[in-house]
Design a protein around this motif. Structure first.
Motif, PDB file in Angstrom:
ATOM      1  N   GLU A 168       0.812  -1.220   0.000  1.00 22.02           N
ATOM      2  CA  GLU A 168       0.000   0.000   0.000  1.00 22.02           C
ATOM      3  C   GLU A 168       0.847   1.272   0.000  1.00 22.02           C
ATOM      4  N   ARG A 169       2.151   1.120   0.214  1.00 24.98           N
ATOM      5  CA  ARG A 169       3.037   2.285   0.239  1.00 24.98           C
ATOM      6  C   ARG A 169       3.839   2.418  -1.057  1.00 24.98           C
ATOM      7  N   ARG A 170       3.697   1.480  -1.953  1.00 25.33           N
ATOM      8  CA  ARG A 170       4.485   1.506  -3.177  1.00 25.33           C
ATOM      9  C   ARG A 170       3.906   2.469  -4.199  1.00 25.33           C
ATOM     10  N   VAL A 171       4.802   3.161  -4.874  1.00 23.33           N
ATOM     11  CA  VAL A 171       4.416   4.001  -5.999  1.00 23.33           C
ATOM     12  C   VAL A 171       4.735   3.240  -7.278  1.00 23.33           C
ATOM     13  N   THR A 172       4.467   3.836  -8.425  1.00 20.55           N
ATOM     14  CA  THR A 172       4.822   3.172  -9.679  1.00 20.55           C
ATOM     15  C   THR A 172       6.335   3.178  -9.840  1.00 20.55           C
ATOM     16  N   LEU A 173       6.837   2.277 -10.669  1.00 18.09           N
ATOM     17  CA  LEU A 173       8.276   2.205 -10.884  1.00 18.09           C
ATOM     18  C   LEU A 173       8.797   3.506 -11.500  1.00 18.09           C
ATOM     19  N   ALA A 174       8.015   4.099 -12.392  1.00 14.90           N
ATOM     20  CA  ALA A 174       8.436   5.359 -13.015  1.00 14.90           C
ATOM     21  C   ALA A 174       8.569   6.463 -11.966  1.00 14.90           C
ATOM     22  N   THR A 175       7.617   6.510 -11.048  1.00 18.91           N
ATOM     23  CA  THR A 175       7.682   7.511  -9.971  1.00 18.91           C
ATOM     24  C   THR A 175       8.875   7.243  -9.071  1.00 18.91           C
ATOM     25  N   TRP A 176       9.099   5.979  -8.771  1.00 17.05           N
ATOM     26  CA  TRP A 176      10.217   5.589  -7.903  1.00 17.05           C
ATOM     27  C   TRP A 176      11.553   5.989  -8.529  1.00 17.05           C
ATOM     28  N   LYS A 177      11.678   5.772  -9.829  1.00 13.97           N
ATOM     29  CA  LYS A 177      12.901   6.179 -10.512  1.00 13.97           C
ATOM     30  C   LYS A 177      13.060   7.688 -10.471  1.00 13.97           C
ATOM     31  N   GLY A 178      11.928   8.389 -10.486  1.00 18.17           N
ATOM     32  CA  GLY A 178      11.978   9.836 -10.381  1.00 18.17           C
ATOM     33  C   GLY A 178      12.467  10.297  -9.021  1.00 18.17           C
ATOM     34  N   TYR A 179      12.192   9.503  -8.001  1.00 26.78           N
ATOM     35  CA  TYR A 179      12.664   9.828  -6.652  1.00 26.78           C
ATOM     36  C   TYR A 179      14.185   9.762  -6.559  1.00 26.78           C
ATOM     37  N   ARG A 180      14.814   9.016  -7.489  1.00 30.56           N
ATOM     38  CA  ARG A 180      16.269   8.833  -7.416  1.00 30.56           C
ATOM     39  C   ARG A 180      16.988  10.175  -7.454  1.00 30.56           C
TER      40      ARG A 180
END
Length: 269
Positions: free
Chosen positions: A101-113
């Motif tokens: 429930e805390r996961r974002v999309t992979l694209a968003t996660w890569k954006g967090y990098r």
């Protein structure tokens, strides 16, 4: 995933252990001939990762078997199973550590990098790559399992518990005071940077301070940022070219990033 207790090795390190060229190791797919050798990389990742301990044991056994004209009988050290707070995870694996429930999309996660509003913590380890201007480029970034979990515990977002995360209007807490040893390392890094900015690298700093190369890279990065902030206070119209010249940087993007970060930090003060 690189389990805690395993020394990671990529194809280049494997080729070095077996005394062959990188091209030979990859062309012959030598890793497929070693019974019991476990690949640690996630399926689909661009870099193969091995246990250095397993590679060394395999090389020793191959040399023994060749000397007596036998077929190698591999008995490799096991790779730890289960989860450990210090397991090293790549970017995609780090996302899967979070509760669903805390996961974002992979694209968003890569954006967090490299994000500005929401940003992942600094990497804990880099595998491979080359050193350019004191920074490792082209390597793969890894985070400890606990690093991601601690970061997520302080991140508000979908599925947050009531009251979780920073409250509106709250102020930053004062940073923890540095230990004398940590302050001494910071001071020494700044001294070396002032004396020879162009020649100082993470590798040479790690040797001088007797610290892990990853920690040395962090100290060097922090010292560079501090120096640019100091320069900006003295010269408000500091340019990217000035930063390159003062720090001996050849890559324009690195100098621009330092100048942008220093500008933001100065504006917030």
């Amino acid at each position: 995933m690189i389990p805690n207790g395993v020394t990671p090795a990529d194809d280049q390190a494997a080729a070095d252990i077996f005394g062959v060229s990188l091209g030979y190791w990859q062309d012959k797919k030598h890793w497929t001939k070693i019974r019991g050798l476990k690949l640690l990389n996630r399926k689909g990742s661009r870099r193969r990762i091995y246990s250095k301990e397993q590679l060394i044991a395999a090389q020793v056994e191959e040399a023994r078997a060749k000397a007596v004209n036998e077929t190698p009988k591999f008995d490799l050290p096991p790779v730890p199973a289960g989860e450990h707070p210090d397991d090293l995870l790549d970017l995609e694996e780090s996302l899967q550590v979070l509760p669903e429930e805390r996961r974002v999309t992979l694209a968003t996660w890569k954006g967090y990098r490299y994000g500005t509003k929401t940003r992942l913590p600094d990497r804990d380890f880099i595998l491979g790559g080359k050193e350019v201007d004191g920074e490792i480029v082209g390597g793969d970034d890894f985070w400890r399992r606990q690093t991601i979990l601690d970061w997520d515990a302080n991140r508000p977002g979908p599925g947050s518990e009531p009251g979780r995360g920073r409250k509106v209007g709250s102020k930053n807490k004062a940073p923890r005071p540095l230990t004398p040893e940590a302050q001494e390392r910071r001071d020494r890094t700044r001294q070396l940077l002032d004396e020879n900015a162009a020649g100082l690298t993470g590798k040479s700093l790690a040797k001088d301070l007797d610290v892990h190369p990853v920690h040395a890279e962090r100290l060097l990065s922090a010292a560079r940022k501090d120096k640019v902030r100091d320069l900006l206070k003295e010269r408000p119209k500091l340019t990217v070219e000035d930063v390159q010249r003062e720090l001996g940087l050849h890559v324009v993007a690195h100098a621009r990033k330092l100048l942008d970060e220093a500008g933001k930090a100065t504006a917030e003060q």
